[in-house]
Each structure stands twice: as structure tokens, then as C-alpha cells.
Design a protein around this motif. Structure first.
Motif, PDB file in Angstrom:
ATOM      1  N   PHE A   1       0.841  -1.193   0.000  1.00  0.00           N
ATOM      2  CA  PHE A   1       0.000   0.000   0.000  1.00  0.00           C
ATOM      3  C   PHE A   1       0.878   1.245   0.000  1.00  0.00           C
ATOM      4  O   PHE A   1       1.974   1.240   0.568  1.00  0.00           O
ATOM      5  CB  PHE A   1      -0.918   0.005   1.230  1.00  0.00           C
ATOM      6  CG  PHE A   1      -1.869  -1.162   1.284  1.00  0.00           C
ATOM      7  CD1 PHE A   1      -3.136  -1.064   0.718  1.00  0.00           C
ATOM      8  CD2 PHE A   1      -1.490  -2.353   1.884  1.00  0.00           C
ATOM      9  CE1 PHE A   1      -4.011  -2.142   0.760  1.00  0.00           C
ATOM     10  CE2 PHE A   1      -2.359  -3.433   1.932  1.00  0.00           C
ATOM     11  CZ  PHE A   1      -3.621  -3.327   1.366  1.00  0.00           C
ATOM     12  N   GLY A   2       0.391   2.308  -0.622  1.00  0.00           N
ATOM     13  CA  GLY A   2       1.172   3.528  -0.686  1.00  0.00           C
ATOM     14  C   GLY A   2       0.306   4.774  -0.633  1.00  0.00           C
ATOM     15  O   GLY A   2      -0.870   4.753  -1.014  1.00  0.00           O
ATOM     16  N   VAL A   3       0.894   5.870  -0.153  1.00  0.00           N
ATOM     17  CA  VAL A   3       0.262   7.187  -0.190  1.00  0.00           C
ATOM     18  C   VAL A   3       1.295   8.173  -0.721  1.00  0.00           C
ATOM     19  O   VAL A   3       2.507   7.979  -0.562  1.00  0.00           O
ATOM     20  CB  VAL A   3      -0.249   7.636   1.198  1.00  0.00           C
ATOM     21  CG1 VAL A   3      -1.386   6.748   1.673  1.00  0.00           C
ATOM     22  CG2 VAL A   3       0.884   7.640   2.219  1.00  0.00           C
ATOM     23  N   ASN A   4       0.814   9.229  -1.369  1.00  0.00           N
ATOM     24  CA  ASN A   4       1.717  10.218  -1.935  1.00  0.00           C
ATOM     25  C   ASN A   4       1.055  11.579  -1.945  1.00  0.00           C
ATOM     26  O   ASN A   4      -0.173  11.701  -1.844  1.00  0.00           O
ATOM     27  CB  ASN A   4       2.139   9.816  -3.357  1.00  0.00           C
ATOM     28  CG  ASN A   4       0.953   9.671  -4.285  1.00  0.00           C
ATOM     29  OD1 ASN A   4       0.424  10.650  -4.805  1.00  0.00           O
ATOM     30  ND2 ASN A   4       0.494   8.423  -4.490  1.00  0.00           N
ATOM     31  N   GLY A   5       1.880  12.609  -2.066  1.00  0.00           N
ATOM     32  CA  GLY A   5       1.362  13.966  -2.119  1.00  0.00           C
ATOM     33  C   GLY A   5       2.324  14.894  -2.840  1.00  0.00           C
ATOM     34  O   GLY A   5       3.543  14.676  -2.821  1.00  0.00           O
TER      35      GLY A   5
END
Length: 260
Positions: free
Chosen positions: A47-51
Motif C-alpha cells: 500500500f502507498g500514499v503520496n502527495g
């Protein structure tokens, strides 16, 4: 009559400015899920999150929505975190980066630094690797970027390496009115560290694209073909997906992003 003309002009200017701002954004956040089906080992899930934060508002104009920031030469800072825990096999990756389009010129700079931590419970396997990269680029024509730089890594056990890189990206409108994105990148180290990738996206309209890509990494002796798509439901919300096909493994990636 003169006052009416001035008032009409002010209202038109205000409406025009509101329309521009409605199509502009200054930040984007997203999340993704990646699954690896391997014929030789257990399946893996990540799983990943980015901004991304842009120094100035990105003006969409008449660009494909997915390419608005690039075509607007929008300088930014960005960050990403990925995490996987598969039966005690833990892999955490995180990094930060920046892109800077030099004002009033056609020059471009970028840099990034990251960290990868891999650990297997109840074993002595616990490795930490720092990665980094930098580029200097030039935009010789609208929608075209050519950049050269270097990427490297450094492990806690003293292993390290640095290799030169070359990258190109080109977004243009075809004669039929549709847009296309072409991109390629190479890492030119020793035979064991060479990496190549290339991809293309065709925009059915400003909100929808379909594409294909190819990746080869000699360091781990793997190559993969992929097909991908991205759809914007409005100016702010998008979803994307990719299917990757290797010799003895397949990957499945889905993600969603929101702009504001």
C-alpha cells in the motif's frame, strides 16, 4: 452608458478569473494498492500514499488533465510512502523530492532522496538502503523535456554505487486533435546496474488515457510489459490502474488521486 460599459467589463473579467481559478489546483494527494503474483514465491501486497505541493497554482488550460502540471512547468515538492507486511516480510519505502522549472528560462532541476527498509521477522535479515538522485534538464520545445543526471544508493553495510541517467518526456497534440505522451529513461551503469524504461499514453479526450510501457532492470534480471489507464471524473478526482506482465510474475496496481 460609460459606467455600464465599465461595469460590464469588470463582471466579464471577474467571471473569466473565476473560470480560470476553477480549473486550477495547488496540491494533489493519492493512494494506491499494488499486488505481485509470483509463480515462485507467495503473493505480495503493498500500500502507498503520496502527495505533491506546487509553489504556484497549476493552470489546466486546454491540457490533458494528467499532464497539466508538466505542461504548465509547475515547480513542486513531493513525498511518498509505501508499506508491505506479508507474513512477517516487512518492506517500507519512503522518500521526498522536488522539481524546479527555472523562471523565465527553459532549464529544469530535480532531486530526490529516499529510504528502503526490509526486515523478516524471526531472522537476521534487516537491511536499510538510502537512495538519491538529481537531474539537470532543458525544454527545447513546448512539451519536450530532456534531462541528464545521476542516481545512487548507499547501504548501512557500506555498499554504494552511483550511475548516470538520461530521461526524455514529450507531450504533444496530434493532427486528429488528440494528445499523446511519450517518455523514456535509462540508467547507464555497469551491466549489472543498467535499467531501461519506456512508455506511451494516448488521450481519448482530456480526461481519459490508455497506455503501455516496458521496464527492464538488469540488477534483478527482470523485465516487464504493462498496460495502463487513467480517468478523471472531474477536474479534481481521478482513478488509474496498471497490469504488468513478467516472465514468472504479474503485477496489479490501482490508485486514486484528488487535487485541490
Amino acid at each position: 452608458m460609460k459606467k455600464l460599459t465599465i461595469a460590464t467589463a469588470l463582471l466579464a473579467a471577474t467571471a473569466s478569473l473565476a473560470a480560470i481559478n476553477a480549473n486550477a489546483y495547488q496540491a494533489e494527494v493519492g493512494g494506491n494498492y499494488n499486488r505481485i503474483d509470483n509463480d515462485n514465491t507467495k503473493d505480495l501486497n503493498q500500500f502507498g500514499v503520496n502527495g505533491t505541493y506546487y509553489f504556484n497554482q497549476v493552470q489546466v488550460k486546454d491540457s490533458p488533465l494528467a499532464e497539466a502540471a508538466f505542461l504548465d512547468r509547475a515547480s513542486n515538492v513531493n513525498a511518498e510512502v509505501k508499506y508491505a507486511d506479508n507474513s512477517g516480510n516487512k518492506n517500507t519505502q519512503y522518500g521526498v523530492g522536488a522539481e524546479y522549472f527555472v523562471p523565465n528560462s527553459d532549464f529544469y532541476l530535480s532531486g530526490n532522496v529516499g529510504r528502503s527498509e526490509y526486515k523478516v521477522d524471526n531472522t537476521n535479515i534487516d537491511t536499510k538502503t538510502t537512495t538519491y538522485g538529481a537531474e539537470v534538464g532543458y525544454l527545447p520545445a513546448p512539451g519536450l523535456l530532456v534531462a541528464a543526471g545521476a542516481q545512487g544508493y548507499d547501504t548501512e553495510h557500506g555498499d554504494d554505487d552511483v550511475n548516470p541517467t538520461l530521461r526524455a518526456k514529450y507531450v504533444t497534440t496530434l493532427q486528429n486533435g488528440h494528445d499523446i505522451n511519450l517518455e523514456a529513461r535509462g540508467v547507464f551503469g555497469s551491466d549489472d546496474n543498467k535499467q531501461y524504461s519506456a512508455g506511451a499514453d494516448y488521450y481519448i479526450d482530456k480526461t481519459l488515457s490508455f497506455g503501455a510501457d516496458y521496464q527492464k532492470d538488469k540488477a534483478i534480471d527482470q523485465d516487464q510489459w504493462g498496460i495502463r489507464a487513467k480517468k478523471f471524473f472531474d477536474q479534481n478526482l481521478s482513478v488509474e490502474g496498471r497490469l504488468g506482465f513478467g516472465d514468472d510474475y504479474n503485477t496489479y496496481t490501482i490508485g486514486a488521486n484528488y487535487r485541490f
